[in-house]
Design a protein around this motif. Structure first.
Motif, short mmCIF file in Angstrom:
data_model
loop_
_atom_site.label_atom_id
_atom_site.label_comp_id
_atom_site.label_asym_id
_atom_site.label_seq_id
_atom_site.Cartn_x
_atom_site.Cartn_y
_atom_site.Cartn_z
N ILE A 1 0.96 -1.20 0.01
CA ILE A 1 -0.01 -0.08 0.01
C ILE A 1 0.89 1.04 0.03
O ILE A 1 1.67 1.37 0.95
CB ILE A 1 -0.97 0.07 1.17
CG1 ILE A 1 -1.74 -1.20 1.25
CG2 ILE A 1 -1.96 1.29 1.17
CD1 ILE A 1 -2.60 -1.42 2.48
N HIS A 2 0.93 2.12 -1.15
CA HIS A 2 1.99 3.00 -1.35
C HIS A 2 1.48 4.16 -0.34
O HIS A 2 0.58 4.44 0.22
CB HIS A 2 1.95 3.48 -2.71
CG HIS A 2 2.23 2.70 -3.76
ND1 HIS A 2 3.50 2.88 -4.36
CD2 HIS A 2 1.75 1.31 -4.37
CE1 HIS A 2 3.63 1.57 -5.28
NE2 HIS A 2 2.84 0.83 -5.10
N ALA A 3 2.59 4.85 0.15
CA ALA A 3 2.81 6.11 1.12
C ALA A 3 2.13 7.18 0.31
O ALA A 3 1.88 7.25 -0.85
CB ALA A 3 4.03 6.32 1.31
N THR A 4 1.49 7.93 1.20
CA THR A 4 0.87 9.29 0.82
C THR A 4 1.71 10.20 1.82
O THR A 4 2.63 10.06 2.43
CB THR A 4 -0.57 9.16 0.95
OG1 THR A 4 -0.84 9.11 2.30
CG2 THR A 4 -1.29 8.29 0.32
N SER A 5 1.33 11.62 1.52
CA SER A 5 1.98 12.80 2.34
C SER A 5 1.65 12.73 3.76
O SER A 5 2.10 13.03 4.61
CB SER A 5 1.50 13.72 1.60
OG SER A 5 0.21 14.16 1.87
N THR A 6 0.67 11.78 4.19
CA THR A 6 0.23 11.65 5.71
C THR A 6 0.31 10.27 6.00
O THR A 6 -0.22 9.94 7.15
CB THR A 6 -1.41 12.09 5.73
OG1 THR A 6 -2.33 11.43 4.91
CG2 THR A 6 -1.38 13.72 5.19
N ARG A 7 0.71 9.40 5.27
CA ARG A 7 0.66 7.92 5.67
C ARG A 7 1.84 7.13 5.09
O ARG A 7 2.01 7.35 4.14
CB ARG A 7 -0.70 7.22 5.21
CG ARG A 7 -0.57 5.72 5.76
CD ARG A 7 -2.00 5.04 5.28
NE ARG A 7 -2.42 5.63 3.79
CZ ARG A 7 -1.88 5.36 2.77
NH1 ARG A 7 -1.09 4.03 2.73
NH2 ARG A 7 -2.60 5.38 1.43
N ALA A 8 2.35 6.42 6.10
CA ALA A 8 3.58 5.53 5.70
C ALA A 8 3.21 4.58 5.07
O ALA A 8 2.08 4.00 5.02
CB ALA A 8 4.30 5.15 7.03
N PRO A 9 4.19 3.95 4.09
CA PRO A 9 3.68 2.73 3.32
C PRO A 9 3.57 1.38 4.10
O PRO A 9 3.88 1.45 5.18
CB PRO A 9 4.97 2.34 2.53
CG PRO A 9 6.18 2.88 3.14
CD PRO A 9 5.42 4.10 3.96
N GLN A 10 2.77 0.43 3.58
CA GLN A 10 2.30 -0.49 4.63
C GLN A 10 2.39 -1.75 3.75
O GLN A 10 1.93 -1.88 2.57
CB GLN A 10 1.01 -0.34 5.00
CG GLN A 10 0.58 -1.60 6.00
CD GLN A 10 -0.97 -1.28 6.68
OE1 GLN A 10 -1.51 -0.06 6.46
NE2 GLN A 10 -1.44 -2.09 7.42
N ARG A 11 3.14 -2.81 4.09
CA ARG A 11 3.38 -4.11 3.40
C ARG A 11 2.55 -5.00 3.84
O ARG A 11 2.16 -5.18 5.16
CB ARG A 11 4.78 -4.46 3.46
CG ARG A 11 5.69 -3.85 2.62
CD ARG A 11 7.13 -4.29 2.98
NE ARG A 11 8.18 -3.72 1.90
CZ ARG A 11 8.60 -4.32 0.57
NH1 ARG A 11 8.25 -5.54 0.42
NH2 ARG A 11 9.40 -3.73 0.10
N ILE A 12 1.87 -5.75 2.94
CA ILE A 12 0.77 -6.95 3.31
C ILE A 12 1.35 -8.39 2.86
O ILE A 12 1.45 -8.47 1.60
CB ILE A 12 -0.50 -6.64 2.86
CG1 ILE A 12 -0.94 -5.30 3.08
CG2 ILE A 12 -1.57 -7.80 3.28
CD1 ILE A 12 -1.38 -5.27 4.74
N SER A 13 1.82 -9.18 3.65
CA SER A 13 2.32 -10.52 3.13
C SER A 13 1.14 -11.46 3.65
O SER A 13 0.47 -11.63 4.58
CB SER A 13 3.43 -10.88 4.11
OG SER A 13 4.64 -9.95 3.81
N LEU A 14 0.83 -12.31 2.54
CA LEU A 14 -0.28 -13.35 2.35
C LEU A 14 0.39 -14.87 2.25
O LEU A 14 1.21 -15.04 1.36
CB LEU A 14 -1.37 -12.97 1.48
CG LEU A 14 -1.96 -11.66 1.53
CD1 LEU A 14 -3.06 -11.63 0.41
CD2 LEU A 14 -2.82 -11.53 2.93
N PRO A 15 -0.12 -15.76 3.11
CA PRO A 15 0.19 -17.05 2.81
C PRO A 15 -0.57 -17.41 1.39
O PRO A 15 -1.46 -16.92 0.90
CB PRO A 15 -0.34 -17.78 3.93
CG PRO A 15 -0.69 -16.76 5.02
CD PRO A 15 -1.05 -15.58 4.24
N GLY A 16 -0.10 -18.62 0.67
CA GLY A 16 -0.57 -19.14 -0.49
C GLY A 16 -2.13 -19.51 -0.47
O GLY A 16 -2.37 -19.84 1.00
#
Length: 806
Positions: free
Chosen positions: A473-488
């Motif tokens: 989830i890409h960063a914006t000027s008001t929020r840091a980026p966020q990674r989402i890891s999903l199992p198969g």
């Protein structure tokens, strides 16, 4: 045809209902009801009347209703509706630690007229009581005039008579409240009321106060017709036929409140005594924090007196309710306790002036924990501040009132015996109990609207994969980026506590090695739409005072706002190097780093990002297998021993290496291994890490993707974009409108000196701020809250010479 409505507010609505519980469980039910948390909202508006082009500025306060302490965090919806109930503007703001602030532009969607601004949380929608905020504002044209043409004729009078405890009882003294209002909600001041019977005998009379409210007492009798005569200045007196329903049997409550005590009388008549002898009754005295039960046994008595010391009761609204043995409500009365009111004001401000500004220091009369206040600075004789409420009157009174209250703040300033009496009359005529007894007794109560804190998104994969997957989830000027890891084989994911603003698109990519691909998701959002809430309309319309000058500009008003654009300096050259020109423009906006724009020659010469960076002075570049490591140093070595100092075993990033970003999204070094330079638009190099916080202590390299390039390949970032149906409005700066004349009649009526939305107390418990030195006498309209549950309200009038020059 002229018709008088004899408006009886009956609270016998539960007699004969199925809402019956055992007497022993009544107190438990009430306790359970009171323990359900409530929120209350209040908006401190910078003023009430706005010119086209101005900003409606506000500070939002959301408190726990029971203890008046700030809510920790909640979503607050702001709606502005026109007189046809059409939504003109809507905003969602995040309230943290009880406060938030923002602005709404009076743009082309507005026309001159009256509007309602409301504020509420989703949780408030579960309750009938008015815990939400609603107030009138007025929009005026800069070159028009506004005259109050409404007149109190007999054609538009709303005249109501309201028995004190909900109904009239035959043969005993009854108190009746009177309220007379015009169609715009304003009371008919100083009207006189005469009550006569069918023999033309005068039974009672009263004179209404400045708000058109009063009361009288008389002994009604069944089978008798009554008349009411109303007269007031400028209108011939009118007589109305009244068919007053009078009950032959029953019980009523009669109360007298003073500043120190409540004198309550529970009384009946001789006709009812036989049926009451063998009936048990209970009198409940209750409020938001406690309840007490008293047994009532008439036997041979027709009245039972009670005396309550108000100093022993919680401040604010208290309610007395009479129950029979089946727990049906017979009568009810609410009253207001001024003792130990959780309210304070400020001492006289300390004002220090310099050549062009003024510093104002404020300290409350009562020592408080940390406090937060907002201050509207207007000319002393402004016509733009006609709000009916302060924070005190709205939170302590309005939730217990039917409709709006004219000049409600008047009841909470310079409190004396008269105001105690007048507020009690208001409660007789407009007061209502927030205790919905069906709600209290309902064992199967379900909360329909959940508490909201931030947003929620649910991503549904269009093509689930057997392998593990990762999304960004890409960063914006008001929020840091966020990674989402999903199992198969995972089909979806949920992100709670998500923050996103209306100023940005939501961008999500699927991470594939060092490539960012479209996410290929379907996304659900919560909330999915702006909720609506039916609000009791604040029918006290705003009108310009009769002594107001015509609204005609003496000189133009110039509005400065966030939309203003400062034009770049134009440099005329014989030959224009577009790359250099763009590079210069980007560097002009950059404070700490150095921007390098990548052109076609660079792409053909260097091919990869690592090779290109190795040519930049002050960078040590090393590209071991699977990683790219760059450190800031005196050299610019590529593949030399000095370039190894930023690498640890395995080639991953070390603590001394510079941090990488892709389109302002923090990325691992592995992502840029053998990264094609043809995907790069420009690079921002910050060797010293200034302005980037501890995460960039060793410097940073920000890589920006080339949009729409002929060199695009599968590695180019093409995030999937979403537009949230509901997102937070980013806090906007308030811009003071500039007037060419800041001392004339127009400015003094409708001008603005300053607005301070969120001021916090310092270690000394003081509030301080600076304003531009005014050219007219001015006033400070102050509202706020403290962490220990005290409401802050004050209006300080300041003269130009009320300052010590340094």
């Amino acid at each position: 045809m002229k018709k008088l409505l004899f408006f009886i507010v009956s609270i016998l609505f539960f007699i004969g209902s199925n809402a019956q519980v055992d007497q022993s469980t009544l107190m438990e039910k009430i306790k359970e009801h009171d323990e359900i948390p409530r929120e209350m909202a209040y908006l401190h508006l910078n003023k009430s009347t706005y010119l086209e082009g101005e900003q409606i500025a506000f500070t939002a306060y959301v408190l726990n209703k029971q203890i008046l302490k700030p809510s920790e965090a909640t979503n607050l919806y702001i709606l502005i509706k026109d007189e046809n109930n059409k939504v003109i503007k809507e905003k969602l703001v995040l309230v943290e630690d009880g406060t938030s602030s923002n602005t709404i532009r009076v743009d082309s969607l507005f026309t001159a007229g009256n509007y309602n601004i409301s504020a509420f949380t989703n949780w408030m929608r579960n309750f009938k009581e008015q815990n939400y905020f609603v107030e009138n504002i007025k929009i005026i044209e800069a070159e028009s005039s506004d005259e109050n043409t409404a007149s109190a004729t007999t054609e538009n009078i709303d005249l109501q008579f309201l028995p004190e405890s909900g109904h009239l009882l035959n043969g005993v003294i009854n108190t009746v409240g009177v309220i007379a209002k015009k169609h715009d909600g304003k009371g008919i001041a100083n009207a006189e009321i005469r009550i006569t019977n069918d023999k033309n005998q005068q039974l009672a009379q009263c004179k209404l106060n400045r708000f058109g409210i009063g009361k009288f007492s008389f002994i009604p009798e069944t089978g008798t017709a009554y008349k009411a005569e109303i007269s007031y200045p400028g209108v011939q007196s009118i007589i109305y036929e009244l068919n007053v329903p009078v009950e032959r049997n029953g019980i009523i409550l009669s109360a007298i409140t003073t500043q120190e005590e409540l004198r309550l009388l529970v009384k009946t008549n001789p006709e009812s005594s036989r049926s009451l002898k063998n009936e048990n009754y209970s009198l409940l005295l209750h409020n938001l924090t406690e309840s007490k039960m008293y047994d009532i046994d008439f036997k041979d008595k027709f009245s039972i007196p009670f005396l309550f010391n108000l100093k022993d009761l919680p401040p604010g609204i208290n309610t007395v309710t009479l129950f029979n043995s089946k727990n049906n409500i017979i009568a009810e009365r609410i009253f207001f306790n001024y003792n130990n009111l959780p309210k304070t004001t400020f001492k006289r401000p300390n004002i220090k002036a310099s050549s062009d500004s003024i510093k104002i220091q404020l300290k409350t009369k009562q020592a408080l924990d940390s406090m937060k206040v907002s201050v509207s600075v207007l000319p002393k004789f402004s016509l733009s501040d006609q709000n009916n409420h302060s924070i005190t009157s709205y939170l302590l009174l309005q939730p217990y009132i039917k409709g709006a209250v004219q000049q409600a703040d008047w009841y909470f300033n310079e409190i004396d015996k008269r105001k105690v009496r007048e507020l009690d009359n208001l409660l007789i005529t407009q007061g209502w109990s927030t205790y919905d007894w069906n709600f209290v007794f309902n064992k199967d109560l379900k909360i329909a609207y959940q508490y909201e804190d931030l947003l929620k998104i649910e991503g549904v994969l269009n093509k689930p994969d057997k392998k593990n997957q990762e999304f960004l989830i890409h960063a914006t000027s008001t929020r840091a980026p966020q990674r989402i890891s999903l199992p198969g084989n995972t089909k979806s994911f949920i992100v709670n506590d998500f923050f996103h603003t209306t100023e940005s698109e939501l961008e999500i990519s699927r991470v594939d090695g060092n490539r960012l691909l479209p996410a290929n998701l379907f996304v659900r959002f919560s909330p999915s739409a702006f909720p609506d809430l039916y609000t009791n309309p604040p029918y006290v319309h705003l009108d310009l005072k009769k002594n107001a000058p015509n609204i005609k500009l003496e000189q133009p008003v110039i509005f400065f706002d966030e939309n203003r654009e400062t034009l770049d300096e134009v440099v005329i050259e014989k030959r224009i190097d577009k790359v250099k020109q763009r590079e210069r423009k980007l560097n002009n906006k950059e404070i700490y780093g150095n921007v390098k724009v990548v052109d076609l020659d660079d792409i053909m010469l260097y091919r990869t990002l690592s090779t290109y960076l190795s040519t930049q002075p002050g960078l040590n570049v090393n590209e071991p297998p699977g990683s790219l490591i760059v450190t800031a140093g005196p050299g610019n070595s590529f593949g030399t021993p000095s370039g190894l100092e930023g690498r640890s075993e395995g080639g991953s990033r070390t603590d001394s290496s510079m941090r990488f970003y892709l389109d302002d999204v923090p990325m691992e070094n592995e992502f840029f291994y053998q990264y094609p330079l043809e995907l790069v638009d420009y690079v921002k190099i910050n060797r010293r890490g200034l302005g980037g916080g501890f995460m960039e202590a060793n410097g940073s390299i920000r890589v920006y993707s080339r949009p729409g390039s002929i060199y695009e390949d599968s590695r180019t970032i093409k995030p999937q974009k979403f537009q949230l149906p509901v997102a937070f409005s980013q806090q906007k700066k308030y811009y003071i409108p500039k007037f060419s004349n800041e001392y004339g009649a127009f400015f003094q009526s409708y001008g603005v000196i300053d607005w301070k939305p969120l001021l916090k107390s310092d270690s000394k418990g003081e509030i301080s701020f600076k304003i531009k030195k005014p050219q007219v006498d001015y006033q400070l309209i102050i509202q706020g809250i403290s962490d220990d549950g005290v409401l802050i309200q004050d209006v300080q009038h300041i003269k130009l010479n009320d300052a010590d020059l340094n």
